[in-house]
Design a protein around this motif. Structure first.
Motif, PDB file in Angstrom:
ATOM      1  N   MET A  17       0.828  -1.206   0.000  1.00 12.03           N
ATOM      2  CA  MET A  17       0.000   0.000   0.000  1.00 12.03           C
ATOM      3  C   MET A  17       0.864   1.257   0.000  1.00 12.03           C
ATOM      4  SD  MET A  17      -3.392  -0.840   2.260  1.00 12.03           S
ATOM      5  CE  MET A  17      -2.548  -1.028   3.801  1.00 12.03           C
ATOM      6  N   ASN A  18       2.011   1.240   0.698  1.00  7.64           N
ATOM      7  CA  ASN A  18       2.922   2.380   0.664  1.00  7.64           C
ATOM      8  C   ASN A  18       3.436   2.632  -0.755  1.00  7.64           C
ATOM      9  OD1 ASN A  18       3.079   3.467   3.255  1.00  7.64           O
ATOM     10  ND2 ASN A  18       4.435   1.848   3.944  1.00  7.64           N
ATOM     11  N   ILE A  19       3.785   1.576  -1.449  1.00  9.22           N
ATOM     12  CA  ILE A  19       4.277   1.714  -2.821  1.00  9.22           C
ATOM     13  C   ILE A  19       3.177   2.262  -3.727  1.00  9.22           C
ATOM     14  CG2 ILE A  19       5.086   0.408  -4.823  1.00  9.22           C
ATOM     15  CD1 ILE A  19       6.508  -1.450  -2.783  1.00  9.22           C
ATOM     16  N   VAL A  20       1.965   1.742  -3.577  1.00  9.37           N
ATOM     17  CA  VAL A  20       0.847   2.193  -4.411  1.00  9.37           C
ATOM     18  C   VAL A  20       0.534   3.656  -4.129  1.00  9.37           C
ATOM     19  CG1 VAL A  20      -1.630   1.905  -4.819  1.00  9.37           C
ATOM     20  CG2 VAL A  20      -0.140  -0.093  -4.749  1.00  9.37           C
ATOM     21  N   PHE A  21       0.463   4.046  -2.847  1.00  7.35           N
ATOM     22  CA  PHE A  21       0.159   5.432  -2.513  1.00  7.35           C
ATOM     23  C   PHE A  21       1.251   6.374  -3.001  1.00  7.35           C
ATOM     24  CE2 PHE A  21      -2.700   4.101   1.223  1.00  7.35           C
ATOM     25  CZ  PHE A  21      -3.810   4.084   0.405  1.00  7.35           C
ATOM     26  N   THR A  22       2.496   5.959  -2.925  1.00 13.76           N
ATOM     27  CA  THR A  22       3.580   6.794  -3.427  1.00 13.76           C
ATOM     28  C   THR A  22       3.464   6.985  -4.943  1.00 13.76           C
ATOM     29  OG1 THR A  22       5.027   6.019  -1.658  1.00 13.76           O
ATOM     30  CG2 THR A  22       6.087   7.034  -3.561  1.00 13.76           C
ATOM     31  N   GLN A  23       3.139   5.917  -5.646  1.00 13.08           N
ATOM     32  CA  GLN A  23       2.961   6.031  -7.093  1.00 13.08           C
ATOM     33  C   GLN A  23       1.779   6.931  -7.423  1.00 13.08           C
ATOM     34  OE1 GLN A  23       4.964   4.917  -9.463  1.00 13.08           O
ATOM     35  NE2 GLN A  23       3.665   5.945 -10.959  1.00 13.08           N
ATOM     36  N   LEU A  24       0.700   6.831  -6.648  1.00 16.25           N
ATOM     37  CA  LEU A  24      -0.458   7.689  -6.883  1.00 16.25           C
ATOM     38  C   LEU A  24      -0.138   9.154  -6.588  1.00 16.25           C
ATOM     39  CD1 LEU A  24      -3.300   5.445  -5.457  1.00 16.25           C
ATOM     40  CD2 LEU A  24      -2.968   6.122  -7.839  1.00 16.25           C
ATOM     41  N   VAL A  25       0.688   9.404  -5.564  1.00 12.95           N
ATOM     42  CA  VAL A  25       1.098  10.781  -5.264  1.00 12.95           C
ATOM     43  C   VAL A  25       1.851  11.374  -6.448  1.00 12.95           C
ATOM     44  CG1 VAL A  25       2.699  12.151  -3.863  1.00 12.95           C
ATOM     45  CG2 VAL A  25       1.113  10.606  -2.753  1.00 12.95           C
ATOM     46  N   VAL A  26       2.785  10.624  -6.986  1.00 14.19           N
ATOM     47  CA  VAL A  26       3.573  11.120  -8.123  1.00 14.19           C
ATOM     48  C   VAL A  26       2.667  11.341  -9.334  1.00 14.19           C
ATOM     49  CG1 VAL A  26       5.404  10.495  -9.746  1.00 14.19           C
ATOM     50  CG2 VAL A  26       5.704  10.072  -7.301  1.00 14.19           C
ATOM     51  N   HIS A  27       1.768  10.412  -9.575  1.00  9.99           N
ATOM     52  CA  HIS A  27       0.863  10.522 -10.725  1.00  9.99           C
ATOM     53  C   HIS A  27      -0.054  11.733 -10.583  1.00  9.99           C
ATOM     54  CE1 HIS A  27      -2.489   9.704 -13.366  1.00  9.99           C
ATOM     55  NE2 HIS A  27      -1.854   8.696 -13.916  1.00  9.99           N
ATOM     56  N   GLN A  28      -0.657  11.923  -9.434  1.00 12.44           N
ATOM     57  CA  GLN A  28      -1.579  13.034  -9.246  1.00 12.44           C
ATOM     58  C   GLN A  28      -0.847  14.372  -9.231  1.00 12.44           C
ATOM     59  OE1 GLN A  28      -4.852  12.852  -9.430  1.00 12.44           O
ATOM     60  NE2 GLN A  28      -4.649  10.654  -9.729  1.00 12.44           N
ATOM     61  N   TYR A  29       0.371  14.394  -8.713  1.00 11.71           N
ATOM     62  CA  TYR A  29       1.150  15.630  -8.733  1.00 11.71           C
ATOM     63  C   TYR A  29       1.490  16.029 -10.169  1.00 11.71           C
ATOM     64  CZ  TYR A  29       4.710  19.068  -7.585  1.00 11.71           C
ATOM     65  OH  TYR A  29       5.427  20.221  -7.488  1.00 11.71           O
ATOM     66  N   TYR A  30       1.796  15.033 -10.989  1.00 10.16           N
ATOM     67  CA  TYR A  30       2.108  15.310 -12.391  1.00 10.16           C
ATOM     68  C   TYR A  30       0.922  15.955 -13.101  1.00 10.16           C
ATOM     69  CZ  TYR A  30       3.417  14.501 -17.249  1.00 10.16           C
ATOM     70  OH  TYR A  30       3.694  14.662 -18.582  1.00 10.16           O
ATOM     71  N   TYR A  31      -0.295  15.497 -12.781  1.00 15.09           N
ATOM     72  CA  TYR A  31      -1.495  16.045 -13.408  1.00 15.09           C
ATOM     73  C   TYR A  31      -2.095  17.209 -12.617  1.00 15.09           C
ATOM     74  CZ  TYR A  31      -1.385  12.331 -16.805  1.00 15.09           C
ATOM     75  OH  TYR A  31      -1.005  11.511 -17.833  1.00 15.09           O
ATOM     76  N   GLU A  32      -1.346  17.737 -11.672  1.00 15.02           N
ATOM     77  CA  GLU A  32      -1.672  18.943 -10.912  1.00 15.02           C
ATOM     78  C   GLU A  32      -2.972  18.824 -10.121  1.00 15.02           C
ATOM     79  OE1 GLU A  32      -1.450  22.266 -13.564  1.00 15.02           O
ATOM     80  OE2 GLU A  32       0.691  21.961 -13.940  1.00 15.02           O
ATOM     81  N   ASN A  33      -3.258  17.637  -9.603  1.00 13.69           N
ATOM     82  CA  ASN A  33      -4.385  17.432  -8.695  1.00 13.69           C
ATOM     83  C   ASN A  33      -3.835  17.466  -7.268  1.00 13.69           C
ATOM     84  OD1 ASN A  33      -6.120  17.070 -10.850  1.00 13.69           O
ATOM     85  ND2 ASN A  33      -5.792  14.866 -10.900  1.00 13.69           N
ATOM     86  N   TYR A  34      -3.604  18.667  -6.761  1.00 13.61           N
ATOM     87  CA  TYR A  34      -2.872  18.817  -5.513  1.00 13.61           C
ATOM     88  C   TYR A  34      -3.673  18.363  -4.298  1.00 13.61           C
ATOM     89  CZ  TYR A  34       0.166  21.465  -8.543  1.00 13.61           C
ATOM     90  OH  TYR A  34       0.984  21.833  -9.571  1.00 13.61           O
ATOM     91  N   GLY A  35      -4.984  18.502  -4.328  1.00 13.70           N
ATOM     92  CA  GLY A  35      -5.803  18.044  -3.209  1.00 13.70           C
ATOM     93  C   GLY A  35      -5.731  16.533  -3.041  1.00 13.70           C
TER      94      GLY A  35
END
Length: 69
Positions: A17-35
Protein backbone atom coordinates in the motif's frame (compact mmCIF):
# COMPACT_ATOMS: atom_id res chain seq x y z
CA UNK A 1 11.77 -15.55 17.90
CA UNK A 2 8.61 -17.15 16.59
CA UNK A 3 6.64 -15.17 14.03
CA UNK A 4 3.26 -15.86 12.54
CA UNK A 5 2.62 -15.72 8.84
CA UNK A 6 -0.32 -13.39 9.43
CA UNK A 7 1.90 -10.60 10.78
CA UNK A 8 4.36 -10.96 7.94
CA UNK A 9 1.53 -10.87 5.40
CA UNK A 10 0.06 -7.76 7.04
CA UNK A 11 3.45 -6.01 6.92
CA UNK A 12 3.85 -7.02 3.27
CA UNK A 13 0.38 -5.62 2.50
CA UNK A 14 1.27 -2.36 4.26
CA UNK A 15 4.46 -2.14 2.21
CA UNK A 16 2.46 -2.74 -0.97
CA UNK A 17 0.00 0.00 0.00
CA UNK A 18 2.92 2.38 0.66
CA UNK A 19 4.28 1.71 -2.82
CA UNK A 20 0.85 2.19 -4.41
CA UNK A 21 0.16 5.43 -2.51
CA UNK A 22 3.58 6.79 -3.43
CA UNK A 23 2.96 6.03 -7.09
CA UNK A 24 -0.46 7.69 -6.88
CA UNK A 25 1.10 10.78 -5.26
CA UNK A 26 3.57 11.12 -8.12
CA UNK A 27 0.86 10.52 -10.72
CA UNK A 28 -1.58 13.03 -9.25
CA UNK A 29 1.15 15.63 -8.73
CA UNK A 30 2.11 15.31 -12.39
CA UNK A 31 -1.49 16.05 -13.41
CA UNK A 32 -1.67 18.94 -10.91
CA UNK A 33 -4.38 17.43 -8.70
CA UNK A 34 -2.87 18.82 -5.51
CA UNK A 35 -5.80 18.04 -3.21
CA UNK A 36 -5.75 14.37 -4.12
CA UNK A 37 -1.96 14.42 -3.89
CA UNK A 38 -2.17 15.59 -0.29
CA UNK A 39 -4.78 12.92 0.48
CA UNK A 40 -2.59 10.09 -0.81
CA UNK A 41 0.49 11.52 0.91
CA UNK A 42 -1.43 11.71 4.19
CA UNK A 43 -2.59 8.11 3.84
CA UNK A 44 0.99 7.09 3.13
CA UNK A 45 2.16 8.82 6.31
CA UNK A 46 -0.63 7.25 8.38
CA UNK A 47 0.45 3.76 7.33
CA UNK A 48 3.81 4.14 9.10
CA UNK A 49 2.46 4.01 12.70
CA UNK A 50 0.21 1.09 11.71
CA UNK A 51 3.26 -0.80 10.45
CA UNK A 52 5.16 -0.03 13.66
CA UNK A 53 2.24 -1.26 15.75
CA UNK A 54 2.03 -4.53 13.81
CA UNK A 55 5.81 -4.99 13.97
CA UNK A 56 5.97 -4.44 17.73
CA UNK A 57 3.10 -6.86 18.33
CA UNK A 58 4.79 -9.49 16.18
CA UNK A 59 8.13 -8.88 17.88
CA UNK A 60 6.65 -9.47 21.33
CA UNK A 61 4.99 -12.75 20.31
CA UNK A 62 6.83 -16.01 20.70
CA UNK A 63 8.71 -17.88 23.38
CA UNK A 64 12.21 -16.43 23.44
CA UNK A 65 13.08 -12.76 23.36
CA UNK A 66 16.38 -13.15 21.50
CA UNK A 67 19.25 -11.19 23.04
CA UNK A 68 17.32 -10.04 26.11
CA UNK A 69 18.05 -13.24 28.08
Amino acid sequence: MKRSYVGVLILAAILLMNIVFTQLVVHQYYYENYGVTLLYAGLNILLFPVALFVYKNEKNKGGSKGYEK
